[in-house]
Every structure is written in C-alpha cells, then in structure tokens.
Design a protein around this motif. Structure first.
Motif, PDB file in Angstrom:
ATOM      1  N   PRO A   1     -23.497  10.787   3.671  1.00 53.87           N
ATOM      2  CA  PRO A   1     -24.123   9.463   3.595  1.00 53.87           C
ATOM      3  C   PRO A   1     -23.068   8.375   3.419  1.00 53.87           C
ATOM      4  O   PRO A   1     -21.933   8.657   3.016  1.00 53.87           O
ATOM      5  CB  PRO A   1     -25.024   9.559   2.364  1.00 53.87           C
ATOM      6  N   CYS A   2     -23.457   7.138   3.703  1.00 51.76           N
ATOM      7  CA  CYS A   2     -22.515   6.015   3.623  1.00 51.76           C
ATOM      8  C   CYS A   2     -21.903   5.898   2.234  1.00 51.76           C
ATOM      9  O   CYS A   2     -20.705   5.617   2.094  1.00 51.76           O
ATOM     10  CB  CYS A   2     -23.210   4.705   3.998  1.00 51.76           C
ATOM     11  N   TRP A   3     -22.715   6.110   1.191  1.00 53.10           N
ATOM     12  CA  TRP A   3     -22.186   5.936  -0.171  1.00 53.10           C
ATOM     13  C   TRP A   3     -21.060   6.919  -0.450  1.00 53.10           C
ATOM     14  O   TRP A   3     -20.081   6.583  -1.129  1.00 53.10           O
ATOM     15  CB  TRP A   3     -23.293   6.045  -1.230  1.00 53.10           C
ATOM     16  N   PHE A   4     -21.163   8.160   0.077  1.00 52.79           N
ATOM     17  CA  PHE A   4     -20.114   9.152  -0.146  1.00 52.79           C
ATOM     18  C   PHE A   4     -18.832   8.723   0.564  1.00 52.79           C
ATOM     19  O   PHE A   4     -17.743   8.779  -0.015  1.00 52.79           O
ATOM     20  CB  PHE A   4     -20.559  10.532   0.348  1.00 52.79           C
ATOM     21  N   SER A   5     -18.959   8.265   1.804  1.00 56.19           N
ATOM     22  CA  SER A   5     -17.786   7.814   2.556  1.00 56.19           C
ATOM     23  C   SER A   5     -17.104   6.631   1.878  1.00 56.19           C
ATOM     24  O   SER A   5     -15.875   6.559   1.816  1.00 56.19           O
ATOM     25  CB  SER A   5     -18.198   7.437   3.982  1.00 56.19           C
ATOM     26  N   ARG A   6     -17.912   5.700   1.353  1.00 57.78           N
ATOM     27  CA  ARG A   6     -17.339   4.546   0.635  1.00 57.78           C
ATOM     28  C   ARG A   6     -16.633   4.997  -0.639  1.00 57.78           C
ATOM     29  O   ARG A   6     -15.578   4.472  -1.009  1.00 57.78           O
ATOM     30  CB  ARG A   6     -18.435   3.531   0.302  1.00 57.78           C
ATOM     31  N   GLY A   7     -17.211   5.979  -1.315  1.00 61.01           N
ATOM     32  CA  GLY A   7     -16.596   6.509  -2.528  1.00 61.01           C
ATOM     33  C   GLY A   7     -15.259   7.174  -2.255  1.00 61.01           C
ATOM     34  O   GLY A   7     -14.297   6.996  -3.001  1.00 61.01           O
ATOM     35  N   VAL A   8     -15.202   7.946  -1.175  1.00 59.34           N
ATOM     36  CA  VAL A   8     -13.950   8.617  -0.795  1.00 59.34           C
ATOM     37  C   VAL A   8     -12.884   7.585  -0.446  1.00 59.34           C
ATOM     38  O   VAL A   8     -11.725   7.704  -0.870  1.00 59.34           O
ATOM     39  CB  VAL A   8     -14.193   9.579   0.390  1.00 59.34           C
ATOM     40  N   GLU A   9     -13.272   6.566   0.314  1.00 60.75           N
ATOM     41  CA  GLU A   9     -12.329   5.494   0.662  1.00 60.75           C
ATOM     42  C   GLU A   9     -11.768   4.837  -0.602  1.00 60.75           C
ATOM     43  O   GLU A   9     -10.565   4.575  -0.702  1.00 60.75           O
ATOM     44  CB  GLU A   9     -13.038   4.440   1.517  1.00 60.75           C
ATOM     45  N   ALA A  10     -12.649   4.604  -1.576  1.00 58.65           N
ATOM     46  CA  ALA A  10     -12.217   3.989  -2.834  1.00 58.65           C
ATOM     47  C   ALA A  10     -11.308   4.928  -3.622  1.00 58.65           C
ATOM     48  O   ALA A  10     -10.307   4.501  -4.208  1.00 58.65           O
ATOM     49  CB  ALA A  10     -13.433   3.608  -3.674  1.00 58.65           C
ATOM     50  N   ALA A  11     -11.635   6.226  -3.631  1.00 54.75           N
ATOM     51  CA  ALA A  11     -10.825   7.203  -4.369  1.00 54.75           C
ATOM     52  C   ALA A  11      -9.403   7.257  -3.826  1.00 54.75           C
ATOM     53  O   ALA A  11      -8.443   7.456  -4.580  1.00 54.75           O
ATOM     54  CB  ALA A  11     -11.472   8.587  -4.301  1.00 54.75           C
ATOM     55  N   LEU A  12      -9.259   7.064  -2.519  1.00 54.90           N
ATOM     56  CA  LEU A  12      -7.923   7.083  -1.911  1.00 54.90           C
ATOM     57  C   LEU A  12      -7.085   5.884  -2.334  1.00 54.90           C
ATOM     58  O   LEU A  12      -5.866   5.884  -2.161  1.00 54.90           O
ATOM     59  CB  LEU A  12      -8.042   7.129  -0.386  1.00 54.90           C
ATOM     60  N   LEU A  13      -7.715   4.859  -2.892  1.00 54.92           N
ATOM     61  CA  LEU A  13      -6.986   3.685  -3.377  1.00 54.92           C
ATOM     62  C   LEU A  13      -6.533   3.845  -4.834  1.00 54.92           C
ATOM     63  O   LEU A  13      -5.789   3.009  -5.347  1.00 54.92           O
ATOM     64  CB  LEU A  13      -7.868   2.432  -3.260  1.00 54.92           C
ATOM     65  N   ALA A  14      -6.987   4.905  -5.499  1.00 51.97           N
ATOM     66  CA  ALA A  14      -6.639   5.109  -6.910  1.00 51.97           C
ATOM     67  C   ALA A  14      -5.166   5.490  -7.048  1.00 51.97           C
ATOM     68  O   ALA A  14      -4.638   6.251  -6.234  1.00 51.97           O
ATOM     69  CB  ALA A  14      -7.504   6.206  -7.522  1.00 51.97           C
ATOM     70  N   PRO A  15      -4.494   4.979  -8.092  1.00 53.10           N
ATOM     71  CA  PRO A  15      -3.133   5.460  -8.363  1.00 53.10           C
ATOM     72  C   PRO A  15      -3.197   6.884  -8.895  1.00 53.10           C
ATOM     73  O   PRO A  15      -4.072   7.212  -9.697  1.00 53.10           O
ATOM     74  CB  PRO A  15      -2.637   4.492  -9.437  1.00 53.10           C
TER      75      PRO A  15
ATOM     76  N   PRO B   1       0.830  -1.213   0.000  1.00 53.06           N
ATOM     77  CA  PRO B   1       0.000   0.000   0.000  1.00 53.06           C
ATOM     78  C   PRO B   1       0.860   1.258   0.000  1.00 53.06           C
ATOM     79  O   PRO B   1       1.906   1.300   0.641  1.00 53.06           O
ATOM     80  CB  PRO B   1      -0.794  -0.115   1.310  1.00 53.06           C
ATOM     81  N   HIS B   2       0.407   2.268  -0.754  1.00 53.42           N
ATOM     82  CA  HIS B   2       1.150   3.529  -0.736  1.00 53.42           C
ATOM     83  C   HIS B   2       0.714   4.371   0.462  1.00 53.42           C
ATOM     84  O   HIS B   2      -0.370   4.175   1.015  1.00 53.42           O
ATOM     85  CB  HIS B   2       0.935   4.298  -2.048  1.00 53.42           C
ATOM     86  N   LYS B   3       1.563   5.285   0.859  1.00 53.75           N
ATOM     87  CA  LYS B   3       1.207   6.220   1.916  1.00 53.75           C
ATOM     88  C   LYS B   3       0.027   7.046   1.429  1.00 53.75           C
ATOM     89  O   LYS B   3       0.035   7.539   0.301  1.00 53.75           O
ATOM     90  CB  LYS B   3       2.408   7.128   2.233  1.00 53.75           C
ATOM     91  N   SER B   4      -0.994   7.176   2.261  1.00 55.22           N
ATOM     92  CA  SER B   4      -2.224   7.799   1.801  1.00 55.22           C
ATOM     93  C   SER B   4      -2.636   8.976   2.672  1.00 55.22           C
ATOM     94  O   SER B   4      -2.393   8.987   3.884  1.00 55.22           O
ATOM     95  CB  SER B   4      -3.352   6.756   1.790  1.00 55.22           C
ATOM     96  N   LYS B   5      -3.260   9.957   2.041  1.00 53.93           N
ATOM     97  CA  LYS B   5      -3.895  11.031   2.789  1.00 53.93           C
ATOM     98  C   LYS B   5      -5.137  10.473   3.493  1.00 53.93           C
ATOM     99  O   LYS B   5      -5.568   9.350   3.221  1.00 53.93           O
ATOM    100  CB  LYS B   5      -4.291  12.171   1.838  1.00 53.93           C
ATOM    101  N   SER B   6      -5.714  11.270   4.362  1.00 52.35           N
ATOM    102  CA  SER B   6      -6.939  10.847   5.051  1.00 52.35           C
ATOM    103  C   SER B   6      -8.154  11.341   4.276  1.00 52.35           C
ATOM    104  O   SER B   6      -8.049  12.226   3.410  1.00 52.35           O
ATOM    105  CB  SER B   6      -6.974  11.412   6.465  1.00 52.35           C
ATOM    106  N   ALA B   7      -9.311  10.788   4.604  1.00 47.92           N
ATOM    107  CA  ALA B   7     -10.559  11.197   3.941  1.00 47.92           C
ATOM    108  C   ALA B   7     -10.805  12.696   4.129  1.00 47.92           C
ATOM    109  O   ALA B   7     -11.259  13.380   3.202  1.00 47.92           O
ATOM    110  CB  ALA B   7     -11.731  10.387   4.490  1.00 47.92           C
TER     111      ALA B   7
END
Length: 221
Positions: free
Chosen positions: A157-171, A140-146
């Motif tokens: 909403p939950c969907w937004f939080s899940r989306g942000v979590e997923a975006a942080l996994l993008a290269p 895993p790369h070093k990541s910023k926080s949400a």
C-alpha cells in the motif's frame, strides 16, 4: 509558515562543521521544551548542553568537527531498550531542530566518553547530537534502494512505500542502513543488525517510518 517535520526529514543531512553563532534564547527555549516532552514520553534524561567544546574526541575535533559547542546529551537510566528509546527521541529532536533552522549530527562513536559520562552522572549515555547553525546544509548520503531494505506480502500500500522512503532518510551508524522492514496487511516488522548501534538505529528508523507512513495506518509487530 515554518518547515514541517516531514519537510525537515528531507532537508536534514549530517553536518559536522558549524558557524560560531550561538543558539538564540528562543531556540534554546523551544529545544528544551521539546526535550522535556521526549523525556516524559520515553523515560529518558536527555539534556541540552551549551558551551562545551570538548564533547567530541580530540582527533575528530581537530580534523572534521568544527565549532561543536552545543549538543543533546543522549542518556537515560540503564535498561535493555534504552538505546532504542533514545534513538526514537533523538530522531524527533533532530528533525525539530531542523524546523528551527538548525543542523545536527548524531555522534555515536567519536564523542569524548569520559567527559560525556561525567555530565550524564548516574545515567548511561549512548551518544550526543551536535546542534547549531551549520557551516553548510550537508548533503544527501548514499542510500540503498527500497527493495534492498523492505518487502511486503502482496501489493504494498502507499503508506508502506512512504514509510520505507522515510526510513531510508534516517541517520544510521556508519550509514550502513543495516535494517529490514517487512509488511503484511497493516502489520510491520523491523529487523536491525546485532551491532553496537543496532538499538539506536532501530529507534531512528522507527520514528522516520512512522512519520512517513502515518502512525494511524499500521501497527508494529
């Protein structure tokens, strides 16, 4: 039961060194089907190039990149939004490759521009994505926080939080994660920096956010 795209999103890490094992004919067939689908959907000219060890620039090839011989040539007819469309399609291909037991590396700055341009012909290349059986699975790369990269008007909403979590996994280019996601109601706005790789980053982040949030839950501004 194979790996899902969401599982692949968590399992995928940048891998620069590969074994000498070639892609199987079945892997090649499935990857080319996925490439064709992305090209139809996004108006791109992505190709799977096989057996080319010279697509990475010499210094990188000698120091960090090992056995890169197969790659997606990320190119298409020149247009202002080409980078973003290729970033989006590239995210899909990288995660799909992961579901096939393969590893990937988006090479945006250290590819052999002359060689790749020759292979792209009339199309404009924005980079290549190395694909193969990784010598490791990466890390895993070093990541910023949400909170570093997102805000929501009111309670998220939950969907937004899940989306942000997923975006942080993008290269993203140089792993800078130079983007911001803003939500209000069921509308989301993505802002990316102005650098050379901003368009590609926007496509990569959009794809990951959609996969995490669920495309049915929101619309882009």
């Amino acid at each position: 039961m194979g790996m899902t795209m969401k599982e692949a999103m968590h399992a995928r890490h940048m891998v620069r060194a590969y074994t000498k094992e070639l892609l199987s004919e079945e892997q090649v067939r499935l990857l080319e089907e996925r490439i064709d689908s992305n090209n139809r959907n996004h108006g791109t000219s992505i190709r799977l190039v096989r057996g080319d060890s010279k697509a990475i620039s010499g210094v990188m090839r000698l120091t960090m990149a090992k056995n890169v011989r197969e790659y997606f040539l990320m190119a298409g007819p020149d247009a202002p939004d080409l980078d973003e469309r290729l970033g989006y399609a590239g995210a899909d291909l990288m995660l799909y490759a992961q579901t096939l037991g393969l590893n990937t590396w988006w090479v945006g700055g250290t590819f052999n521009r002359k060689r790749v341009k020759e292979r792209a012909g009339a199309d404009r290349p924005v980079g290549i994505v190395a694909v193969g059986l990784g010598a490791t699975q990466g890390k895993p790369h070093k990541s910023k926080s949400a909170t570093d990269i997102s805000s929501y008007e009111g309670e998220a909403p939950c969907w937004f939080s899940r989306g942000v979590e997923a975006a942080l996994l993008a290269p993203t280019a140089l792993n800078k994660q130079a983007f911001k996601l803003h939500g209000k109601g069921d509308v989301v706005n993505l802002e990316c920096g102005k650098g050379t790789f901003a368009g590609v980053d926007a496509g990569l982040v959009r794809y990951h956010f959609e996969l995490g949030a669920g495309r049915e839950n929101f619309s882009w501004m």
